[in-house]
Write an enzyme that holds these catalytic residues in place. Structure first.
Site, PDB file in Angstrom:
ATOM      1  N   CYS A  71       4.418   6.543  -6.292  1.00  0.00           N
ATOM      2  CA  CYS A  71       4.543   5.366  -5.429  1.00  0.00           C
ATOM      3  C   CYS A  71       5.926   4.724  -5.578  1.00  0.00           C
ATOM      4  CB  CYS A  71       3.410   4.382  -5.714  1.00  0.00           C
ATOM      5  SG  CYS A  71       3.196   3.126  -4.420  1.00  0.00           S
ATOM      6  N   HIS A 158      -1.268   7.688  -4.962  1.00  0.00           N
ATOM      7  CA  HIS A 158      -1.680   7.475  -6.348  1.00  0.00           C
ATOM      8  C   HIS A 158      -2.627   8.594  -6.793  1.00  0.00           C
ATOM      9  CE1 HIS A 158       0.038   3.450  -7.052  1.00  0.00           C
ATOM     10  NE2 HIS A 158      -0.108   3.313  -5.743  1.00  0.00           N
ATOM     11  N   GLU A 160      -3.519   9.137  -9.783  1.00  0.00           N
ATOM     12  CA  GLU A 160      -4.294   8.741 -10.953  1.00  0.00           C
ATOM     13  C   GLU A 160      -5.650   8.126 -10.616  1.00  0.00           C
ATOM     14  OE1 GLU A 160      -1.765   5.084  -9.963  1.00  0.00           O
ATOM     15  OE2 GLU A 160      -1.617   7.274  -9.848  1.00  0.00           O
TER      16      GLU A 160
END
Length: 304
Positions: A71, A158, A160
């Site tokens: 990001c 993202h 994660e």
């Protein structure tokens, strides 16, 4: 310190690779001393072109260490390496369809089209020299980029978060295929290494620990006790701000279960006096910390 940052660190550890979180302003030499296999630049609510944007030492970008930007991390890499980032006319937030372009070790074993989680108001409109587009979404023409020679990769989404399909696999690819990490780290190995280092550092000296009842000091207490046993003295400062009967649980756990040397200090009056009528949360936090430190130092001095 953000939740996203902590989540990235957790996902790395879930892939059985050790990770360490540093603030962006950490000296390059300090990170280099850790002999990192790779570096991940996390997301941020900041704009890369803003006056006080968080930007790390430029040597990170040319240190020869594999890098993954996520990001804001992608925008940071693009901005510092010669690409162009600008404010998007349409903010991208939530699920988006990611479409891969070509082959890359970062997306090895990933389908050509997956759902990913986006959260950004800026985007790239020009890649740095030597980089190629690895993926795009409807709103982001450059949703992933990479330079195989430099081993620098970046993603706008993202990976994660659980909402991104194959996110853990993407991180695993960076860790193993690009950084060359071995998946042999576990929390058990961390405990073993921590105990060894504590014994080495403490030697034959006694150790005094300020115990708040929170996660950090509690874990530290258990590790130190495991390393040096009765040479550890814990001072538990009861500030009166814990959950119902939590102070009793702390005493029962550390004195009763772990058989530690534990001194319980009732500091509730100290806290009530100092914090009375303090409304500002930051001032409250500072007074809380100072009161804990004052009580702890006073009791520690009594140990001789």
């Amino acid at each position: 310190g953000s939740q996203y940052t902590q989540l990235i660190a957790r996902r790395v550890r879930e892939n059985k690779v050790f990770s360490k979180v540093y603030p962006y302003y950490v000296p390059f030499e300090k990170v280099l001393a850790d002999k990192p296999k790779g570096i991940i630049f996390s997301g941020s609510p900041a704009n890369i072109y803003a006056k006080n944007a968080p930007i790390p030492d430029r040597r990170f970008f040319y240190g020869g260490i594999p890098i993954l930007g996520i990001c804001y991390g992608m925008q940071l890499l693009s901005h510092k390496l010669g690409g162009r980032v600008h404010k998007s006319r349409k903010r991208e937030y939530g699920l988006a369809k990611l479409r891969l372009a070509g082959k890359s070790p970062l997306f090895d074993g990933i389908p050509k089209s997956i759902n990913c989680w986006m959260s950004h108001g800026d985007k790239l409109d020009r890649l740095p020299a030597g980089f190629e587009r690895l993926a795009h979404t409807e709103n982001a023409p450059f949703a992933a980029m990479g330079n195989a020679k430099l081993k620098i990769y970046a993603i706008q989404f993202h990976a994660e978060v659980a909402h991104t399909e194959f996110g853990s696999r993407i991180l695993k690819n960076f860790l193993t295929e690009i950084c060359g990490c071995h998946q042999n780290w576990t929390p058990r190995s961390f405990i073993k290494e921590s105990v060894r280092r504590i014994r080495e550092q403490a030697g034959n000296e006694r150790v005094v620990l300020g115990l708040s009842g929170g996660v950090d000091s509690s874990v530290a207490a258990v590790l130190i006790h495991k390393a040096i046993g009765k040479k550890l003295n814990c001072i538990f400062v009861d500030n009166g701000l814990l959950r119902l009967r939590e102070a009793d649980k702390v005493e029962k756990t550390f004195r009763g279960h772990f058989k530690m040397n534990l001194k319980v200090v009732d500091a509730q009056k100290n806290y009530k006096t100092r914090l009375k009528a303090v409304i500002d949360p930051e001032k409250n936090r500072q007074l809380n910390a100072k009161t804990f430190n004052d009580v702890f130092q006073k009791e520690a001095n009594r140990l001789g």
